[in-house]
Design a protein around this motif. Structure first.
Motif, PDB file in Angstrom:
ATOM      1  N   PHE A   1      29.961  85.645 -77.841  1.00  0.00           N
ATOM      2  CA  PHE A   1      29.989  84.232 -77.867  1.00  0.00           C
ATOM      3  C   PHE A   1      30.093  83.173 -76.466  1.00  0.00           C
ATOM      4  CE2 PHE A   1      32.744  84.665 -82.321  1.00  0.00           C
ATOM      5  CZ  PHE A   1      31.355  85.185 -82.922  1.00  0.00           C
ATOM      6  N   SER A   2      30.811  83.804 -75.478  1.00  0.00           N
ATOM      7  CA  SER A   2      30.234  82.542 -74.488  1.00  0.00           C
ATOM      8  C   SER A   2      28.637  82.729 -73.130  1.00  0.00           C
ATOM      9  CB  SER A   2      31.598  82.985 -73.496  1.00  0.00           C
ATOM     10  OG  SER A   2      31.718  84.092 -72.943  1.00  0.00           O
ATOM     11  N   SER A   3      28.883  81.533 -73.282  1.00  0.00           N
ATOM     12  CA  SER A   3      27.444  81.546 -71.908  1.00  0.00           C
ATOM     13  C   SER A   3      27.482  80.813 -71.011  1.00  0.00           C
ATOM     14  CB  SER A   3      26.690  81.029 -72.838  1.00  0.00           C
ATOM     15  OG  SER A   3      26.120  81.450 -74.053  1.00  0.00           O
ATOM     16  N   PRO A   4      26.473  81.170 -69.735  1.00  0.00           N
ATOM     17  CA  PRO A   4      27.106  80.764 -68.271  1.00  0.00           C
ATOM     18  C   PRO A   4      27.169  78.894 -68.723  1.00  0.00           C
ATOM     19  CG  PRO A   4      25.845  82.179 -68.744  1.00  0.00           C
ATOM     20  CD  PRO A   4      25.774  82.124 -69.861  1.00  0.00           C
ATOM     21  N   GLN A   5      28.022  78.009 -68.466  1.00  0.00           N
ATOM     22  CA  GLN A   5      27.637  76.980 -68.064  1.00  0.00           C
ATOM     23  C   GLN A   5      26.365  76.190 -68.032  1.00  0.00           C
ATOM     24  OE1 GLN A   5      31.289  74.694 -65.472  1.00  0.00           O
ATOM     25  NE2 GLN A   5      32.773  76.160 -66.775  1.00  0.00           N
ATOM     26  N   TRP A   6      25.595  76.593 -67.643  1.00  0.00           N
ATOM     27  CA  TRP A   6      24.271  76.082 -66.551  1.00  0.00           C
ATOM     28  C   TRP A   6      23.596  76.720 -67.833  1.00  0.00           C
ATOM     29  CZ3 TRP A   6      20.310  79.770 -67.072  1.00  0.00           C
ATOM     30  CH2 TRP A   6      20.998  81.542 -66.253  1.00  0.00           C
ATOM     31  N   LEU A   7      23.693  77.306 -68.635  1.00  0.00           N
ATOM     32  CA  LEU A   7      22.974  77.940 -69.765  1.00  0.00           C
ATOM     33  C   LEU A   7      22.980  76.036 -70.893  1.00  0.00           C
ATOM     34  CD1 LEU A   7      20.329  79.247 -70.638  1.00  0.00           C
ATOM     35  CD2 LEU A   7      22.231  80.835 -71.944  1.00  0.00           C
ATOM     36  N   THR A   8      24.055  76.376 -71.139  1.00  0.00           N
ATOM     37  CA  THR A   8      24.504  75.727 -71.947  1.00  0.00           C
ATOM     38  C   THR A   8      23.907  74.026 -71.349  1.00  0.00           C
ATOM     39  OG1 THR A   8      26.070  77.045 -73.049  1.00  0.00           O
ATOM     40  CG2 THR A   8      26.251  75.016 -73.164  1.00  0.00           C
ATOM     41  N   ALA A   9      24.338  73.576 -70.178  1.00  0.00           N
ATOM     42  CA  ALA A   9      24.240  72.676 -69.790  1.00  0.00           C
ATOM     43  C   ALA A   9      22.572  72.384 -70.223  1.00  0.00           C
ATOM     44  CB  ALA A   9      24.674  72.227 -68.632  1.00  0.00           C
ATOM     45  N   GLN A  10      21.751  72.908 -70.596  1.00  0.00           N
ATOM     46  CA  GLN A  10      20.753  72.955 -70.796  1.00  0.00           C
ATOM     47  C   GLN A  10      19.621  73.092 -72.049  1.00  0.00           C
ATOM     48  OE1 GLN A  10      17.551  75.187 -67.302  1.00  0.00           O
ATOM     49  NE2 GLN A  10      19.512  75.244 -66.840  1.00  0.00           N
ATOM     50  N   GLY A  11      20.893  72.951 -72.763  1.00  0.00           N
ATOM     51  CA  GLY A  11      20.559  73.344 -73.862  1.00  0.00           C
ATOM     52  C   GLY A  11      20.818  74.797 -74.522  1.00  0.00           C
ATOM     53  N   GLY A  12      21.305  75.602 -73.984  1.00  0.00           N
ATOM     54  CA  GLY A  12      21.845  76.848 -74.377  1.00  0.00           C
ATOM     55  C   GLY A  12      20.899  77.737 -75.262  1.00  0.00           C
ATOM     56  N   TRP A  13      21.086  77.883 -76.255  1.00  0.00           N
ATOM     57  CA  TRP A  13      19.702  79.377 -76.644  1.00  0.00           C
ATOM     58  C   TRP A  13      19.202  78.122 -77.586  1.00  0.00           C
ATOM     59  CZ3 TRP A  13      20.351  84.302 -75.882  1.00  0.00           C
ATOM     60  CH2 TRP A  13      21.212  85.246 -75.708  1.00  0.00           C
ATOM     61  N   THR A  14      18.955  76.882 -77.247  1.00  0.00           N
ATOM     62  CA  THR A  14      18.076  76.075 -77.907  1.00  0.00           C
ATOM     63  C   THR A  14      17.098  76.324 -77.179  1.00  0.00           C
ATOM     64  OG1 THR A  14      18.493  74.181 -77.185  1.00  0.00           O
ATOM     65  CG2 THR A  14      19.381  75.145 -79.218  1.00  0.00           C
TER      66      THR A  14
ATOM     67  N   LEU B   1      31.400  73.790 -83.810  1.00  0.00           N
ATOM     68  CA  LEU B   1      32.336  73.920 -83.599  1.00  0.00           C
ATOM     69  C   LEU B   1      33.400  74.781 -82.648  1.00  0.00           C
ATOM     70  CD1 LEU B   1      33.760  74.842 -86.826  1.00  0.00           C
ATOM     71  CD2 LEU B   1      34.449  73.093 -85.844  1.00  0.00           C
ATOM     72  N   GLY B   2      31.812  75.272 -81.669  1.00  0.00           N
ATOM     73  CA  GLY B   2      32.285  75.637 -79.702  1.00  0.00           C
ATOM     74  C   GLY B   2      30.773  75.356 -79.282  1.00  0.00           C
ATOM     75  N   PRO B   3      30.714  75.543 -77.625  1.00  0.00           N
ATOM     76  CA  PRO B   3      29.568  75.158 -76.831  1.00  0.00           C
ATOM     77  C   PRO B   3      28.414  75.614 -77.287  1.00  0.00           C
ATOM     78  CG  PRO B   3      31.196  76.923 -75.902  1.00  0.00           C
ATOM     79  CD  PRO B   3      31.767  76.345 -77.092  1.00  0.00           C
ATOM     80  N   PRO B   4      27.680  74.505 -77.471  1.00  0.00           N
ATOM     81  CA  PRO B   4      26.990  73.168 -77.238  1.00  0.00           C
ATOM     82  C   PRO B   4      27.916  72.352 -77.926  1.00  0.00           C
ATOM     83  CG  PRO B   4      25.272  73.700 -77.946  1.00  0.00           C
ATOM     84  CD  PRO B   4      25.596  74.998 -77.494  1.00  0.00           C
ATOM     85  N   GLY B   5      28.331  72.525 -78.729  1.00  0.00           N
ATOM     86  CA  GLY B   5      28.656  72.260 -80.097  1.00  0.00           C
ATOM     87  C   GLY B   5      27.452  71.160 -80.631  1.00  0.00           C
ATOM     88  N   MET B   6      26.618  71.750 -80.568  1.00  0.00           N
ATOM     89  CA  MET B   6      25.430  71.132 -81.785  1.00  0.00           C
ATOM     90  C   MET B   6      25.871  71.479 -83.330  1.00  0.00           C
ATOM     91  SD  MET B   6      22.142  72.498 -79.914  1.00  0.00           S
ATOM     92  CE  MET B   6      21.703  71.902 -78.398  1.00  0.00           C
ATOM     93  N   LYS B   7      25.302  70.544 -83.917  1.00  0.00           N
ATOM     94  CA  LYS B   7      25.067  70.657 -85.447  1.00  0.00           C
ATOM     95  C   LYS B   7      23.993  69.893 -85.275  1.00  0.00           C
ATOM     96  CE  LYS B   7      30.154  68.442 -86.116  1.00  0.00           C
ATOM     97  NZ  LYS B   7      30.852  67.214 -86.388  1.00  0.00           N
ATOM     98  N   ASP B   8      22.956  70.942 -85.826  1.00  0.00           N
ATOM     99  CA  ASP B   8      21.795  70.551 -86.198  1.00  0.00           C
ATOM    100  C   ASP B   8      20.178  71.604 -86.122  1.00  0.00           C
ATOM    101  OD1 ASP B   8      18.627  69.887 -85.329  1.00  0.00           O
ATOM    102  OD2 ASP B   8      19.428  68.715 -83.901  1.00  0.00           O
ATOM    103  N   MET B   9      20.372  71.375 -87.504  1.00  0.00           N
ATOM    104  CA  MET B   9      19.677  72.358 -88.648  1.00  0.00           C
ATOM    105  C   MET B   9      18.390  73.275 -87.896  1.00  0.00           C
ATOM    106  SD  MET B   9      19.409  74.803 -91.133  1.00  0.00           S
ATOM    107  CE  MET B   9      20.759  73.899 -91.952  1.00  0.00           C
ATOM    108  N   GLY B  10      17.227  72.015 -86.801  1.00  0.00           N
ATOM    109  CA  GLY B  10      15.838  72.110 -86.208  1.00  0.00           C
ATOM    110  C   GLY B  10      16.481  73.188 -85.463  1.00  0.00           C
ATOM    111  N   GLN B  11      17.502  72.877 -84.199  1.00  0.00           N
ATOM    112  CA  GLN B  11      18.348  73.094 -82.810  1.00  0.00           C
ATOM    113  C   GLN B  11      19.198  74.667 -83.080  1.00  0.00           C
ATOM    114  OE1 GLN B  11      17.489  72.579 -80.138  1.00  0.00           O
ATOM    115  NE2 GLN B  11      16.804  70.444 -80.408  1.00  0.00           N
ATOM    116  N   GLY B  12      19.296  75.349 -84.350  1.00  0.00           N
ATOM    117  CA  GLY B  12      19.776  76.203 -84.600  1.00  0.00           C
ATOM    118  C   GLY B  12      18.173  76.913 -84.787  1.00  0.00           C
ATOM    119  N   LEU B  13      17.657  76.300 -85.759  1.00  0.00           N
ATOM    120  CA  LEU B  13      16.386  77.232 -85.756  1.00  0.00           C
ATOM    121  C   LEU B  13      15.961  77.951 -85.267  1.00  0.00           C
ATOM    122  CD1 LEU B  13      15.109  76.087 -89.037  1.00  0.00           C
ATOM    123  CD2 LEU B  13      16.123  77.640 -89.535  1.00  0.00           C
ATOM    124  N   LYS B  14      16.329  76.555 -83.587  1.00  0.00           N
ATOM    125  CA  LYS B  14      15.286  77.427 -82.749  1.00  0.00           C
ATOM    126  C   LYS B  14      15.902  78.690 -82.141  1.00  0.00           C
ATOM    127  CE  LYS B  14      13.060  72.523 -80.802  1.00  0.00           C
ATOM    128  NZ  LYS B  14      13.638  71.775 -79.872  1.00  0.00           N
TER     129      LYS B  14
END
Ligand code: FCB
Length: 426
Positions: free
Chosen positions: A113-126, A170-183
């Protein structure tokens, strides 16, 4: 009553994750999220497990465990992009050594569940670069720990992670976006496949999986066609699609997407199963072809007889169903998490006992279950819910960091030591 003997060499233990127990995980995105006031309580020192790990492993040994699941923290190992903290890696070498010295088989998660800040600042797993970045990190960890670790979990609960962090915000990066989720889910599948490959390069007998959260989904009102529809679709998206991507290399949900991942074919050596209960679904409306479902998590008024202090449904027969259903993949099954927050510890033991009986029955029905990890060894930081929920078989007094073994932990220890369980007649 009859006694069931678990297979020889069965792994008995408990699970934790780095951010939830270690404390001061300052480079992780969860830390930043907490400091930004996005949750009611910050993790702070947590269980101070980063310093007290040896004492905690002594407790696990005293409770008859022979295995222990934990995670290593990417944000500690690579606090800035491309900068590797050798001391952080050396710490985990120490941790694994401490487990081995105590004859506790390590089961190591690389992402929980937790990732480095630098990764999340760039969009994390998207961000597409996450696949390479995760592989580089796993390579470092494999180099450092590969000799001593055979069981690996690449990503904990990819679908829960996706839902909470990328679809519900509900957790970082706090996205609510189906398109990004699919990425993000595509990147997780690719990242897992890359880690699977390199862990095997490091060690041919490595056992690699994900920890899949595999609930039984049930319709709130099975006579309502829309409830049935949303239940089937959710099962397909949440359970079926991911496991078929990692076994057959195909992710397909009609009307959503059809993808192939040749690199992910046969990328599970075993199946890691996290199980918490049944989830009732109630169709609310359809938004752009997607069902808006209300996921009750056990609040169903008519059908839920027993629930945890979180309100989650307690239903061991569903655990049996999950284990026998997924044993069709013909993989060994390792239960990587099963547990409950119960304010009354006697009910925690009833939960464990009921679920262990389901495991025994599933083994009798042919499921190849090789181990069970209770969630969790210690009370810990339960993400957005902070320190209120207490899942531990060991109680933690956060003011003094004193540990006290709960009665449920002692009862579970009897099962671990004897490798046997009294099965009640049904
Ligand atoms: C699981 C998570 C774990 C913990 C338990 C209660 O979904 O993997 O970290 O939060 O739930």
């Amino acid at each position: 009553m009859n006694a069931f003997a678990f297979p020889k060499g069965f792994l008995w233990g408990a699970a934790t994750s780095a951010h939830q127990v270690e404390g001061n995980n300052v480079h992780s995105d969860w830390w930043a999220w907490e400091q930004a006031g996005r949750v009611k309580e910050a993790s702070g020192l947590a269980c101070d497990h980063h310093r007290r790990f040896a004492e905690d492993f002594d407790l696990a040994v005293s409770l008859g465990h022979n295995a222990h699941r934990l995670s290593v923290e990417w944000a500690r190992i690579e606090p800035e992009e491309g900068r590797w903290d050798e001391a952080a890696l050396a710490h985990y070498v120490e941790v694994i050594r401490a487990l081995r010295q105590r004859h506790l088989e390590p089961i190591v998660s690389l992402h929980h569940f937790s990732s480095p800040q630098w990764l999340t600042a760039q969009g994390g797993w998207t961000h597409p670069k996450v696949v390479e970045a995760f592989a580089r990190y796993c390579h470092r960890v494999a180099e450092a720990l590969g000799d001593q670790v055979r069981y690996w979990v690449t990503i904990n609960e990819p679908m829960v992670f996706l839902r909470l962090h990328y679809l519900e915000g509900l957790g970082p990066p706090g996205m609510k976006d189906m398109g990004q989720g699919l990425k993000a889910i595509q990147h997780m599948i690719r990242a897992h496949a890359a880690a699977f490959r390199l862990l095997h390069e490091r060690r041919a007998d490595a056992q690699v999986s994900i920890a899949a959260h595999l609930p039984v989904f049930a319709a709130c009102k099975p006579w309502r066609p829309m409830d049935l529809w949303v239940t089937r679709l959710t099962d397909r998206i949440f359970n079926v699609a991911l496991l078929s991507a990692l076994t057959e290399g195909r992710w397909s949900v009609p009307g959503v997407a059809n993808w192939t991942f040749p690199e992910a074919r046969r990328s599970l050596d075993y199946l890691g199963v996290n199980f918490y209960g049944r989830q009732f679904l109630h169709w609310v409306r359809t938004v752009h072809g997607w069902p808006a479902a209300n996921c009750d998590l056990g609040h169903h008024p008519l059908r839920v007889r027993e629930r945890t202090s979180f309100g989650w449904d307690v239903h061991p027969p569903s655990f049996y169903r999950t284990l026998t259903r997924w044993s069709r993949l013909r993989l060994p099954i390792l239960i990587t998490e099963n547990g409950a927050w119960m304010t009354d510890d006697a009910r925690r033991w009833a939960f464990i006992h009921g679920h262990l009986q389901a495991v025994a029955r599933a083994i009798r029905s042919g499921a190849r279950v090789i181990g069970y990890c209770y969630w969790s060894l210690l009370d810990n930081f339960e993400w957005a819910d902070g320190y209120t929920p207490r899942f531990g078989i060991v109680e933690v007094d956060y003011a003094t960091q004193r540990r006290t073994v709960r009665d449920s932990g002692k009862r579970y220890a009897e099962v671990c030591r004897s490798n046997r369980l009294h099965l009640e007649e049904r």
